[in-house]
Scaffold this active site. Structure first.
Site, short mmCIF file in Angstrom:
data_model
loop_
_atom_site.label_atom_id
_atom_site.label_comp_id
_atom_site.label_asym_id
_atom_site.label_seq_id
_atom_site.Cartn_x
_atom_site.Cartn_y
_atom_site.Cartn_z
N SER A 114 -111.52 65.42 -31.13
CA SER A 114 -111.43 64.29 -30.22
C SER A 114 -112.57 64.32 -29.18
CB SER A 114 -110.06 64.44 -29.35
OG SER A 114 -109.89 63.25 -28.29
N ASP A 257 -104.21 57.00 -35.77
CA ASP A 257 -104.63 57.71 -34.72
C ASP A 257 -104.27 56.40 -33.63
OD1 ASP A 257 -106.19 58.29 -32.55
OD2 ASP A 257 -107.31 59.67 -33.79
N HIS A 285 -103.15 61.29 -33.65
CA HIS A 285 -104.41 61.82 -32.80
C HIS A 285 -104.27 63.26 -32.42
CE1 HIS A 285 -108.11 61.56 -30.45
NE2 HIS A 285 -107.27 62.21 -29.60
#
Length: 307
Positions: A114, A257, A285
């Site tokens: 991320s 995600d 995610h």
């Protein structure tokens, strides 16, 4: 009687505070410093412990010198006023290089999840001599696009699919949380993990809650921890420099995600020279608490960093 087989274990180094780039960052290493270095960078509002010790040890057992660390505004690392971080992802890339300096490492493989993947891209762009390969998981090539995609406004609206409506609902939910109340904050973190979990994941509420307790109790300033990374990401743009990334790059992304849809990964794969994309069916995610994904990550990372 046969002697019991000796079990080799990698050394787990003491946590330390690294001074670099005007901040202090908590860091920890696993394994033999003479092995190729692998720096793990976590995402927004997540501490280095999102990379479990067992995962780090497995990578170290495979012959990597593994380092995890807390970004600024995370855990006991230096914090900035809530809502006014005054830094960008580029600054956090400089922090990552400073961690390598502290361990005496010239070049490292770098894996980022991320926001950590955004930091990794910026290391590859601005410090190309310090990175051997990049592993980008659940990330984006343009932090500034996330808010505009969600709102449908701004120069990059339409460049990427908007986050799922469940993310808008999550943001509304989080806005009503008193993050200074430990019990409320822990349950909110568990709720967030659940929302970000894909249909292929096995959501582990107990593990999520244990992790949340650690996050809340270790945070020097919980409000800075929860707010500043998102602001720093929104102020950061580097997509026009993806063509300058010249290290072997592996991208992994889940089909579900909800915050960074798959087109973010496809854009990186198309715009980073030679990048390879692996799509994981059913994965969301969140840096998954499902052990089967740790196996996927470990095998991919070990193979990708074998050169």
């Amino acid at each position: 009687m046969l002697a019991a087989a000796k079990i080799e274990t990698v050394p787990v180094h003491e946590e330390r505070m690294v001074r670099t780039n005007g901040v202090e960052l908590r860091a920890q290493a696993f394994g033999n410093p003479s092995d190729p270095a692998l720096l793990l960078i976590t995402g927004a509002t997540a501490s280095m412990k999102r990379w479990p010790e067992e995962f780090c040890t497995r990578l170290a057992d495979a012959g990597r010198f593994v380092i995890r660390f807390d970004n600024r505004d995370t855990g006991p690392s230096t914090t900035f006023p809530p809502g006014a971080p005054g830094y960008t992802v580029r600054d956090m890339a400089d922090d990552a290089v400073g961690v390598l300096d502290a361990y005496g490492i010239d070049r490292a493989h770098i894996a980022g999840w991320s926001m950590g993947g955004m930091i990794t891209q910026n290391v590859a762009i601005h410090h190309p001599k310090r990175i051997r390969s990049a592993f980008l998981f659940g990330t984006t090539p343009d932090g500034s696009s996330i808010g505009s995609a969600a709102s449908g406004s701004g120069k990059d609206s339409g460049a990427f699919a908007a986050p799922s409506p469940r993310i808008v609902q999550l943001l509304t939910y989080n806005a009503g949380v008193d993050w200074t109340d430990e019990a409320q904050a822990v349950e909110a973190w568990v709720h967030e993990d659940m929302v970000l979990t894909g249909p292929g994941d096995t959501f582990a509420a107990d593990l999520s809650r244990d992790n949340a307790h650690v996050l809340v109790r270790e945070a020097r300033n919980i409000l800075s921890h929860r707010t500043n990374h998102g602001i720093a990401v929104a102020m950061s743009y580097w997509r026009d420099r993806l063509k300058d990334i010249r290290v072997p790059t592996l991208i992994m992304h889940g089909t579900h995600d909800y915050i960074l849809p798959l087109d973010h990964a496809k854009a990186m794969a198309a715009e980073i020279p030679g990048a390879k994309l692996v799509v994981v069916e059913g994965m969301g995610h969140v840096l998954s608490l499902d052990s089967r994904y740790w196996d996927v990550f470990a095998r991919a990372l070990i193979a990708h960093t074998a050169h």
